[in-house]
Enzyme design. Structure first.
Site, PDB file in Angstrom:
ATOM      1  CB  CYS A 131      -0.924  -0.035   1.219  1.00  0.00           C
ATOM      2  SG  CYS A 131      -1.952   1.425   1.341  1.00  0.00           S
ATOM      3  CB  CYS A 135      -0.762   2.545   4.008  1.00  0.00           C
ATOM      4  SG  CYS A 135      -2.202   1.906   3.179  1.00  0.00           S
ATOM      5  CG  ASP A 136       3.000   1.069   4.521  1.00  0.00           C
ATOM      6  OD1 ASP A 136       2.531   1.541   5.577  1.00  0.00           O
ATOM      7  OD2 ASP A 136       2.761  -0.085   4.126  1.00  0.00           O
TER       8      ASP A 136
END
Ligand code: NAP
Length: 310
Positions: A136, A139-140
């Site tokens: 992701c 997200c990261d």
């Protein structure tokens, strides 16, 4: 035993498809619940920028999820948290059980559980999960400012998310197992123009390497020359396709041999009153727009189905 919760329509999965079914069915005055194992929005929550959903020039996934939720619930559809473990057919009714021991009952179930990322299945992938291995970018990605990243895959997700990562990383190397990309031409053109993005073709990842703390690189295999190699990297983002989230429906006899749900053109499975929509369906195109379209058809069909049973 906990009391059964009764609805007209139980939608499993509150992604774009599920939320659209909820909107249509609740607007037709049906009592609707959307069950989801996480936040509403599904994979929208992992998508940074959406430029191919009509009506929006460029919208962030979570923002679109919120807008869809506001629309989906305006006529009384409910959203409830719960991981569905089983669906049983009980005469005209369907019984849906969650991992929290709750039972929902309705004449109609709409499956919109979507898909999950496929794992690469190489040594180091599990071990370095959350320590440099990610699925992701949105997200990261922020953990890798100014770093070198490897993206594995050659489809729309690999290229699109790779492009997003170039905004943060110093360089993004995309490892593609064949000699060509599967991604749509427009994305390919954009990526090829991006000076921070590099494609290495005919190359598979055989292992993700790391030290005591985090990822340090990948071991590679050239599928053309047979040569093995290593590439240093601070993070590895894996986009090698999706697998259907259909385990709770495995015993219903509605899946194809890959695990996707088979439906007809009006989203009906072979079981009367069970429908499927969006990415989880056996379908030639998996997009937000197609999930929304499926959801609209299902929302209208479930109304007709319920009326026909009265
Ligand atoms: P995908 O289209 O299935 O592509 C998967 C990619 O991973 C392919 O390049 C495949 O290679 C490669 N791959 C598979 N197994 C591998 C392995 N073990 N090692 C290395 N590479 C491997 O998956 P996706 O990109 O996640 O897209 C899923 C669906 O969502 C598609 O229908 C896509 O069009 C859609 N999508 C659309 C958008 C958009 O419209 N903007 C964005 C994201 C996703 P091969 O080509 O050799 O099989």
């Amino acid at each position: 035993m906990a009391e059964e919760k009764k609805y007209d329509v139980i939608i499993i999965g509150a992604g774009p498809g599920g939320m659209t079914t909820a909107l249509y069915a609740s607007r037709a005055n049906l009592k609707v619940v959307m069950l989801d194992r996480g936040a509403y929005g599904g994979n929208l929550n992992n998508t940074a920028s959406i430029v191919n959903y009509s009506g929006f020039k460029d919208v962030q996934g979570p923002e679109l999820a919120e807008k869809m939720y506001q629309g989906a619930t305006q006529f009384g559809a409910e959203y409830a948290y719960g991981t569905v473990t089983k669906v049983e057919v009980d005469g005209a009714n369907k019984k849906v059980t969650t991992d929290m021991g709750e039972t929902y009952v309705a004449p109609v179930v709409v499956i919109g559980t979507g898909s999950d990322h496929r794992k690469l299945g190489v040594p180091g992938e599990e071990e370095f999960g959350g320590r440099g291995v990610s699925y992701c970018a949105v997200c990261d990605g922020a953990f890798f400012k100014g770093k070198h990243l490897v993206v594995v895959g050659g489809g729309d997700s690999a290229v699109e998310e790779g492009l997003y990562l170039t905004q943060l990383a110093s360089k993004v190397t995309v490892l593609v197992r064949r000699g060509e990309l599967r991604a749509q031409p427009m994305l390919q053109d954009e990526a090829k123009k991006n000076p921070k993005m590099e494609f290495v073709f005919n190359t598979s990842v055989t292992e993700i390497m790391g030290d005591d703390v985090k990822v340090t690189g990948v071991k590679t295999h050239n599928n053309e020359t047979g040569e093995d190699g290593e590439l240093a990297a601070d993070g590895v983002f894996i986009y090698v396709g999706n697998i259907p989230l259909t385990k709770p429906f495995a015993d219903l006899g509605i899946l194809d041999d890959q695990g996707w749900v088979k439906t007809d053109t009006v989203m009906q499975t072979s079981i009367p009153g069970i429908y499927a929509i969006g990415d989880v369906r056996e379908t030639p195109l998996r997009q937000i727009a197609t999930a929304v379209g499926d959801g609209a058809i299902a929302g209208q069909q479930v109304y007709q189905y319920i009326k026909s049973q009265e």
